[in-house]
Design a protein around this motif. Structure first.
Motif, PDB file in Angstrom:
ATOM      1  N   GLN A 120      15.830 -38.931   1.362  1.00 34.62           N
ATOM      2  CA  GLN A 120      16.662 -40.077   1.739  1.00 34.62           C
ATOM      3  C   GLN A 120      16.396 -40.453   3.189  1.00 34.62           C
ATOM      4  OE1 GLN A 120      20.707 -38.883   0.900  1.00 34.62           O
ATOM      5  NE2 GLN A 120      20.349 -38.777  -1.307  1.00 34.62           N
ATOM      6  N   GLN A 121      16.355 -39.443   4.058  1.00 35.86           N
ATOM      7  CA  GLN A 121      16.079 -39.692   5.470  1.00 35.86           C
ATOM      8  C   GLN A 121      14.701 -40.313   5.647  1.00 35.86           C
ATOM      9  OE1 GLN A 121      16.792 -36.429   8.161  1.00 35.86           O
ATOM     10  NE2 GLN A 121      15.435 -37.250   9.724  1.00 35.86           N
ATOM     11  N   THR A 144      20.323 -48.196  11.475  1.00 35.44           N
ATOM     12  CA  THR A 144      20.701 -47.740  12.813  1.00 35.44           C
ATOM     13  C   THR A 144      19.496 -47.765  13.738  1.00 35.44           C
ATOM     14  OG1 THR A 144      22.413 -46.303  11.901  1.00 35.44           O
ATOM     15  CG2 THR A 144      21.664 -45.839  14.141  1.00 35.44           C
ATOM     16  N   PHE A 191      21.353 -43.558  -4.698  1.00 34.95           N
ATOM     17  CA  PHE A 191      21.407 -42.194  -4.181  1.00 34.95           C
ATOM     18  C   PHE A 191      21.361 -41.168  -5.305  1.00 34.95           C
ATOM     19  CE2 PHE A 191      23.201 -44.366  -0.445  1.00 34.95           C
ATOM     20  CZ  PHE A 191      22.512 -43.714   0.577  1.00 34.95           C
ATOM     21  N   SER A 220      18.345 -34.756   0.826  1.00 37.60           N
ATOM     22  CA  SER A 220      18.633 -35.170   2.200  1.00 37.60           C
ATOM     23  C   SER A 220      17.370 -35.562   2.941  1.00 37.60           C
ATOM     24  CB  SER A 220      19.370 -34.050   2.942  1.00 37.60           C
ATOM     25  OG  SER A 220      18.603 -32.859   2.948  1.00 37.60           O
ATOM     26  N   GLY A 245      24.972 -48.742  -0.943  1.00 38.80           N
ATOM     27  CA  GLY A 245      24.578 -47.508  -1.606  1.00 38.80           C
ATOM     28  C   GLY A 245      25.293 -47.335  -2.932  1.00 38.80           C
ATOM     29  N   MET A 293      14.532 -43.930   4.820  1.00 40.62           N
ATOM     30  CA  MET A 293      15.241 -44.769   5.784  1.00 40.62           C
ATOM     31  C   MET A 293      14.559 -44.830   7.141  1.00 40.62           C
ATOM     32  SD  MET A 293      19.241 -43.960   4.930  1.00 40.62           S
ATOM     33  CE  MET A 293      19.857 -44.029   3.241  1.00 40.62           C
ATOM     34  N   PHE A 300      22.949 -53.495   3.504  1.00 37.41           N
ATOM     35  CA  PHE A 300      22.740 -52.207   2.831  1.00 37.41           C
ATOM     36  C   PHE A 300      23.940 -51.904   1.948  1.00 37.41           C
ATOM     37  CE2 PHE A 300      23.262 -47.642   2.398  1.00 37.41           C
ATOM     38  CZ  PHE A 300      21.976 -47.180   2.155  1.00 37.41           C
ATOM     39  N   SER A 302      29.923 -48.095   4.489  1.00 37.28           N
ATOM     40  CA  SER A 302      29.554 -46.885   5.230  1.00 37.28           C
ATOM     41  C   SER A 302      28.391 -47.143   6.171  1.00 37.28           C
ATOM     42  CB  SER A 302      29.172 -45.753   4.264  1.00 37.28           C
ATOM     43  OG  SER A 302      28.010 -46.104   3.531  1.00 37.28           O
ATOM     44  N   SER A 338      26.546 -53.326   6.596  1.00 40.62           N
ATOM     45  CA  SER A 338      26.588 -52.319   5.545  1.00 40.62           C
ATOM     46  C   SER A 338      27.914 -52.404   4.808  1.00 40.62           C
ATOM     47  CB  SER A 338      26.425 -50.916   6.146  1.00 40.62           C
ATOM     48  OG  SER A 338      26.533 -49.920   5.140  1.00 40.62           O
ATOM     49  N   ASN A 349      24.758 -45.997   7.846  1.00 46.62           N
ATOM     50  CA  ASN A 349      23.565 -45.426   7.229  1.00 46.62           C
ATOM     51  C   ASN A 349      22.453 -45.386   8.257  1.00 46.62           C
ATOM     52  OD1 ASN A 349      21.657 -47.974   6.750  1.00 46.62           O
ATOM     53  ND2 ASN A 349      23.773 -48.577   6.308  1.00 46.62           N
TER      54      ASN A 349
END
Length: 482
Positions: A172-173, A221, A63, A169, A333, A176, A331, A215, A212, A217
């Motif tokens: 990263q989105q 999902t 990240f 943001s 991070g 994913m 996963f 957390s 994960s 993520n």
């Protein structure tokens, strides 16, 4: 193994009675993720049949945006000269330059077996160099989020580009979801893949095939699958449930009583059943991973956080039969990569941590005799500017990633590593921001095909833009897996 609990020892009897009703489970990530998965049972949108054997994918997400052209650096003389010029010179000059001198890269030098080009892996990553030499690690060059293959002219006209380029943001989105034209996508490509196959590969609906560390993520999902969240020590259990000391016995008895009652109200009945299943799932998960002790020898007594997380993943892989899964996606991070300042020092530390952890993990997978069953890959928001801001580097686009495991096509740098990193090169958007030549979709498609997903309409559901880059069929889009 030490577990994380959620009930303090000074909890009153009234609190115990309250918690026994189920609130304890709702504040616990492992138990809550079990309940969410149970609530979505049988809602998968498709099925992929004929998946045999066991396979796992492990994503290590860096990240903040890894400055990955220092992680994998050109060493052929003219190419290295261009690289140093783009980075403002040799960092040892102390003037804000970011280039690594060839002398420091000599010990980690590698050669691409097809082109003959020479590269240097960052000097703090000798373990990755060893893995590369063993044919268990490779690099995928200049990868980034794209809607479609994009030329410089299209970029300049802002035609069909990912939303929010150079934004943490957004990128990263996009990594994913693999839907970079939208900010409203609520499922990730690994989640959609799990939606398709979970009923055929997971005999334990209480524990998601997507796990994960620490957390939730977006990547994992799906519409019917959410990540099963565990810590480096395993699934979080309800505190005071199970031990034999007096107050714990009381709590255990109360909890069992509440969860075993016959409720007339359907909501209460369902809630109690899900709490019961979630609680039992956490205990059974921990019991299963605790049996996998042979991997511990490959991790130090005082491991880094990433090593601890990957050790738990290795244990989960080793325990997959007991858990009831023939496919798993993991996963983890890792933060600390947004190095606008102190890039050189931060990378020395961060890349060393990743390198050591990857080697420990791969050695543990080898010990489990599962070398050819597990593929690990890195991902990161974006690459970073080749030019210095005087202290570090800024947000960019295309970057390099590591792929590790027995199935990799070793001895190669895959994708298109630019022939020159000089300022103004054909891919330079300005300041050394490089236009990606390989898409996240292509990388994800190859991982998904190895995992067992057919490259047909199923792949199109997982990766809606894939046909912009790669046609249907059986061949891999890039070739970093075999």
């Amino acid at each position: 193994m030490k577990r994380s609990h959620i009930v303090a020892k000074d909890t009153s009897r009234r609190d115990i009675l309250k918690l026994a009703g189920g609130c304890a489970a709702l504040t616990n990530t492992s138990l809550l993720s079990t309940m969410l998965n149970l609530s979505a049972t049988n809602t998968a949108v498709a099925q992929t049949s004929g998946l045999s054997g066991y396979k796992a994918l492990v994503c290590v997400f860096l990240f903040g945006g890894n400055d990955s052209f220092n992680m994998l650096t050109p060493l052929t003389s003219s190419e290295h000269a261009d690289y140093l010029a783009a980075r403002g010179g040799d960092y040892t000059a102390g003037n804000g330059a970011l280039g690594i001198p060839a002398s420091e890269l000599a010990a980690t030098a590698i050669t691409d077996s097809v082109s003959g080009r020479q590269f240097g892996i960052h000097p703090s990553m000798p373990e990755v160099k060893t893995l590369f030499d063993q044919g268990k690690a490779t690099f995928l060059a200049n990868v980034g989020s794209l809607v479609e293959p994009t030329t410089m002219a299209q970029y300049q006209s802002r035609a069909n580009l990912p939303l929010g380029l150079f934004s943490h943001s957004d990128l990263q989105q996009h990594w994913m979801t693999s839907v970079p034209q939208s900010r409203s996508q609520v499922t990730g490509w690994a989640g959609r893949m799990a939606d398709m196959i979970t009923d055929t590969v997971n005999t334990n609906p209480a524990i998601s095939m997507n796990m994960s560390l620490d957390s939730v993520n977006l990547l994992q999902t799906g519409g019917s699958v959410v990540p099963y969240v565990v810590t480096s020590n395993g699934a979080q259990e309800v505190g005071w449930y199970g031990p034999t000391w007096t107050q714990a016995k009381i709590f255990t008895t109360l909890t069992d009583d509440v969860l075993s009652r016959s409720y007339a109200n359907l909501m209460e009945k369902t809630f109690a059943k899900m709490n019961r299943t979630a609680l039992d799932a956490a205990i059974s998960f921990n019991d299963a991973v605790d049996q996998i002790t042979t991997v511990d020898q490959f991790f130090p007594t005082s491991p880094s956080r990433l090593q601890s997380q990957l050790r738990m993943i290795a244990k989960s892989i080793g325990a997959h039969e007991s858990i009831g899964q023939s496919r798993q996606i993991f996963f983890v991070g890792v933060g600390g990569w947004d190095n606008h300042d102190n890039l050189i020092g931060a990378q020395d530390t961060n890349l060393a941590t990743v390198s050591q952890a990857l080697k420990s993990f791969q050695d543990s997978i080898d010990e489990l005799n599962m070398t050819n069953d597990v593929v690990t890959f890195t991902a990161s928001d974006f690459g970073r500017t080749l030019s210095s801001n005087g202290k570090g580097s800024d947000h960019a686009w295309g970057g390099n990633q590591i792929v590790m495991g027995g199935p990799v096509t070793g001895g190669r740098i895959h994708g298109d590593y630019p022939l020159s990193l000089a300022s103004g090169n054909a891919l330079d958007l300005g300041r050394g921001r490089l236009l990606p030549t390989t898409s996240v979709d292509q990388m994800a498609a190859e991982l998904a095909m190895w995992y067992g997903v057919a490259n047909d309409n199923n792949m199109e559901h997982i990766l809606p833009n894939i046909r912009n880059f790669f046609g249907a069929g059986t061949s891999y889009p890039i070739g970093f897996l075999s």
